[in-house]
Design a protein around this motif. Structure first.
Motif, short mmCIF file in Angstrom:
data_model
loop_
_atom_site.label_atom_id
_atom_site.label_comp_id
_atom_site.label_asym_id
_atom_site.label_seq_id
_atom_site.Cartn_x
_atom_site.Cartn_y
_atom_site.Cartn_z
N ALA A 207 0.82 -1.21 0.00
CA ALA A 207 0.00 0.00 0.00
C ALA A 207 0.86 1.26 0.00
N THR A 208 2.06 1.17 0.57
CA THR A 208 2.96 2.33 0.65
C THR A 208 3.79 2.49 -0.60
N VAL A 209 4.39 1.38 -1.09
CA VAL A 209 5.38 1.50 -2.18
C VAL A 209 4.82 1.17 -3.56
N ALA A 210 3.65 0.55 -3.63
CA ALA A 210 3.06 0.20 -4.93
C ALA A 210 1.55 0.39 -4.90
N PRO A 211 1.07 1.58 -4.53
CA PRO A 211 -0.37 1.79 -4.44
C PRO A 211 -1.05 1.52 -5.78
N GLY A 212 -2.20 0.87 -5.70
CA GLY A 212 -2.97 0.57 -6.90
C GLY A 212 -2.63 -0.75 -7.55
N THR B 6 -8.97 -10.66 6.35
CA THR B 6 -9.48 -9.42 6.94
C THR B 6 -8.46 -8.30 6.81
N TRP B 7 -7.18 -8.63 7.07
CA TRP B 7 -6.15 -7.59 6.97
C TRP B 7 -5.98 -7.14 5.52
N ALA B 8 -5.91 -8.11 4.60
CA ALA B 8 -5.74 -7.75 3.19
C ALA B 8 -6.88 -6.87 2.72
N LEU B 9 -8.10 -7.22 3.07
CA LEU B 9 -9.26 -6.43 2.64
C LEU B 9 -9.28 -5.05 3.25
N SER B 10 -8.62 -4.87 4.39
CA SER B 10 -8.55 -3.53 4.99
C SER B 10 -7.72 -2.58 4.14
N ARG B 11 -6.96 -3.10 3.16
CA ARG B 11 -6.15 -2.27 2.26
C ARG B 11 -6.77 -2.20 0.87
N ARG B 12 -8.07 -2.50 0.76
CA ARG B 12 -8.69 -2.57 -0.56
C ARG B 12 -8.89 -1.21 -1.23
N ALA C 187 -6.40 1.26 -1.02
CA ALA C 187 -5.06 1.62 -1.50
C ALA C 187 -4.56 0.66 -2.57
N LEU C 188 -5.06 -0.59 -2.56
CA LEU C 188 -4.62 -1.63 -3.49
C LEU C 188 -5.84 -2.25 -4.17
N LYS C 189 -5.60 -2.95 -5.26
CA LYS C 189 -6.67 -3.75 -5.86
C LYS C 189 -6.54 -5.14 -5.27
N VAL C 190 -7.25 -5.38 -4.18
CA VAL C 190 -7.10 -6.61 -3.40
C VAL C 190 -8.02 -7.69 -3.95
N PHE C 191 -7.42 -8.84 -4.24
CA PHE C 191 -8.17 -10.03 -4.63
C PHE C 191 -7.86 -11.15 -3.64
N ILE C 192 -8.90 -11.88 -3.24
CA ILE C 192 -8.75 -13.02 -2.35
C ILE C 192 -9.06 -14.30 -3.12
N VAL C 193 -8.15 -15.27 -3.04
CA VAL C 193 -8.36 -16.58 -3.67
C VAL C 193 -8.43 -17.62 -2.56
N ARG C 194 -9.46 -18.46 -2.61
CA ARG C 194 -9.61 -19.54 -1.63
C ARG C 194 -9.39 -20.88 -2.33
N PRO C 195 -8.15 -21.36 -2.36
CA PRO C 195 -7.88 -22.63 -3.02
C PRO C 195 -8.41 -23.80 -2.19
N PHE C 196 -8.91 -24.80 -2.90
CA PHE C 196 -9.24 -26.07 -2.27
C PHE C 196 -7.98 -26.94 -2.37
N ALA D 35 -12.29 -6.72 -12.20
CA ALA D 35 -13.15 -6.98 -11.05
C ALA D 35 -12.85 -5.94 -9.98
N PRO D 36 -13.83 -5.62 -9.14
CA PRO D 36 -13.60 -4.61 -8.10
C PRO D 36 -12.65 -5.10 -7.02
N SER D 37 -11.95 -4.16 -6.42
CA SER D 37 -11.10 -4.49 -5.28
C SER D 37 -11.95 -5.11 -4.17
N GLY D 38 -11.41 -6.16 -3.56
CA GLY D 38 -12.16 -6.88 -2.54
C GLY D 38 -12.85 -8.12 -3.05
N SER D 39 -12.69 -8.42 -4.35
CA SER D 39 -13.33 -9.61 -4.92
C SER D 39 -12.72 -10.88 -4.33
N ILE D 40 -13.56 -11.90 -4.18
CA ILE D 40 -13.15 -13.19 -3.60
C ILE D 40 -13.59 -14.30 -4.53
N TRP D 41 -12.68 -15.26 -4.77
CA TRP D 41 -13.01 -16.40 -5.64
C TRP D 41 -12.56 -17.71 -5.02
#
Length: 289
Positions: free
Chosen positions: A98-103, A143-149, A151-160, A216-222
């Protein structure tokens, strides 16, 4: 694209780094014991649990970052310290990005274990609620990653269950291959003949590369999964056949649980499809073990 892979020397990290380089991306990999570099590849020794300052990008910010680093064997002796260590690594990475590579696209690999138990294929909107410490560490990381959504384009992946050669010791497949190779018969499983969702590692890498392009919007989860229910016993017998063997397989616990994912959202958003059958996966594992 200029891509950072945090945890680049693990099972998924090695495969992802190779695929990114094959696709023509410029890759920087962080790990405590990094591999040697090559064309388009830079490896750095980074201790995410230390107190030193994290490296800054060279020659311009990263366009995307994959955070894979974690204690990640569910069956290990989990403690409060390990849970908090996973959270600390995630917090340091996402705060740093979020500090050195915003977006930039910041992709966090969570786990299917975050979901509460269910008898139906799990969707991203289903409730979370696992009681396993490993899952808790991943849920806290989300939760922490999404708190930076913002400043960043945060994507969450839930692998099986991603399967392939080179998996970490302590996981089901490397343990099984060791027992098969030493001739154990019958193979006595200490766990259950659960119903699981197994995905070939090459299909998983295809999906990760699609996330570099998805709109996809920041905060997307797959969910990252095959959607195919498979008994653990089918996997064991498949590995045996791939090694040219047949042996009895016995399970100590008769109770069966299911953990199956629904990949519909990922397929709809990216056009990705799992294409490799379990037979293809076990043949590749046996050939490379």
């Amino acid at each position: 694209m200029k891509v950072l892979v945090v945890g680049g020397s693990g099972f998924v990290g090695r495969a992802l780094t190779s695929r990114l380089l094959e696709a023509g991306h410029e890759v920087e990999s962080w790990d405590r014991a990094p591999r040697d570099g090559g064309p388009g590849f830079m490896a750095r020794a980074v201790d995410l649990l230390g107190d030193g300052e994290l490296p800054r990008p060279e020659g311009g910010p990263w366009d995307a970052a994959f955070h894979l680093a974690a204690y990640s064997v569910p069956g290990m002796g989990w403690t409060q310290d390990l849970v908090l260590a996973n959270l600390r690594m995630t917090a340091r990475i996402f705060d740093h990005l979020a500090t050195v590579a915003p977006g930039c696209r910041a992709i966090f690999t969570s786990s299917a274990f975050v979901y509460a138990p269910s008898t139906h294929p799990l969707r991203e909107t289903d409730p979370l609620g696992s009681t396993h410490p490993y899952a808790l560490s991943k849920q806290l990381g989300e939760t922490w990653a999404l708190s930076r959504r913002e400043a960043l384009k945060v994507f969450i992946v839930r692998p099986f269950n991603q399967l392939g050669p080179g998996m970490a010791a302590g996981l089901l497949v490397p343990e099984l291959m060791e027992r098969i190779q030493r001739g154990e018969s019958p193979i006595r499983m200490t766990g259950r003949d659960d119903i699981r969702d197994f995905l070939d590692w090459r299909d998983a890498m295809d999906a990760y590369l699609r996330l570099l392009e998805v709109d996809a919007p920041s905060g997307s989860i797959w969910n990252l999964c095959s959607g195919r229910p498979t008994r653990v016993s089918e996997l064991v017998h498949g590995l045996l056949r791939a090694c040219g063997q047949e042996r009895p397989v016995l399970f100590a616990n008769p109770v069966v649980e299911a953990l199956i994912g629904d990949p519909a959202r990922l397929m709809a958003d990216t056009g990705w499809r799992p294409s490799r059958a379990l037979e293809d996966t076990v043949q590749a594992i046996a050939a490379l073990s």
